[in-house]
Design an enzyme around this catalytic site. Structure first.
Site, PDB file in Angstrom:
ATOM      1  N   ASN A   1      -6.178  -2.629   1.868  1.00  0.00           N
ATOM      2  CA  ASN A   1      -6.134  -4.082   1.986  1.00  0.00           C
ATOM      3  C   ASN A   1      -7.555  -4.615   2.007  1.00  0.00           C
ATOM      4  O   ASN A   1      -8.483  -3.930   2.439  1.00  0.00           O
ATOM      5  CB  ASN A   1      -5.437  -4.510   3.283  1.00  0.00           C
ATOM      6  CG  ASN A   1      -3.936  -4.433   3.194  1.00  0.00           C
ATOM      7  OD1 ASN A   1      -3.357  -4.373   2.117  1.00  0.00           O
ATOM      8  ND2 ASN A   1      -3.292  -4.432   4.342  1.00  0.00           N
TER       9      ASN A   1
ATOM     10  N   ARG B   1       0.825  -1.211   0.000  1.00  0.00           N
ATOM     11  CA  ARG B   1       0.000   0.000   0.000  1.00  0.00           C
ATOM     12  C   ARG B   1       0.857   1.258   0.000  1.00  0.00           C
ATOM     13  O   ARG B   1       0.587   2.199  -0.756  1.00  0.00           O
ATOM     14  CB  ARG B   1      -0.950   0.017   1.194  1.00  0.00           C
ATOM     15  CG  ARG B   1      -2.096  -0.979   1.055  1.00  0.00           C
ATOM     16  CD  ARG B   1      -2.925  -1.036   2.306  1.00  0.00           C
ATOM     17  NE  ARG B   1      -2.056  -1.468   3.402  1.00  0.00           N
ATOM     18  CZ  ARG B   1      -2.347  -1.357   4.681  1.00  0.00           C
ATOM     19  NH1 ARG B   1      -3.478  -0.801   5.066  1.00  0.00           N
ATOM     20  NH2 ARG B   1      -1.522  -1.780   5.606  1.00  0.00           N
TER      21      ARG B   1
END
Length: 93
Positions: free
Chosen positions: A38, A20
């Site tokens: 996520n 990320r």
């Protein structure tokens, strides 16, 4: 200026390895709008919006990811609706 917006789901070893954070850096370098998060199923999901060539470049980069990533698949679909300016991390879903 033409704008392309897509939703991307990245499968593989992509959580717990800074995917990320890497995505945020890469998207901001390309001046893209959108977000990354996520998923509870182990995938990473993102929305990228911006000039078509920059969105396509980001999709290509998602296949590589950060050095510890092991990407199995990148699923891309068109996304509709307004996307806020900037690129951020969202909570897990």
């Amino acid at each position: 200026m033409s704008v392309k917006t897509v939703r991307v789901r990245i499968e593989g070893q992509v959580q717990g390895i800074w995917y990320r954070g890497w995505t945020i850096e890469q998207a901001r370098e390309r001046a893209l709008n959108g977000w990354v998060r996520n998923r509870h199923d182990g995938d990473v999901e993102a929305v990228f919006s911006g000039p078509p060539e920059m969105v396509d470049s980001m999709i290509d980069a998602c296949w590589q990811g950060p050095s510890l990533a092991r990407v199995k698949a990148v699923h891309v679909s068109d996304e509709q609706g307004d996307i806020d300016d900037g690129f951020e991390q969202k909570s897990t879903v």
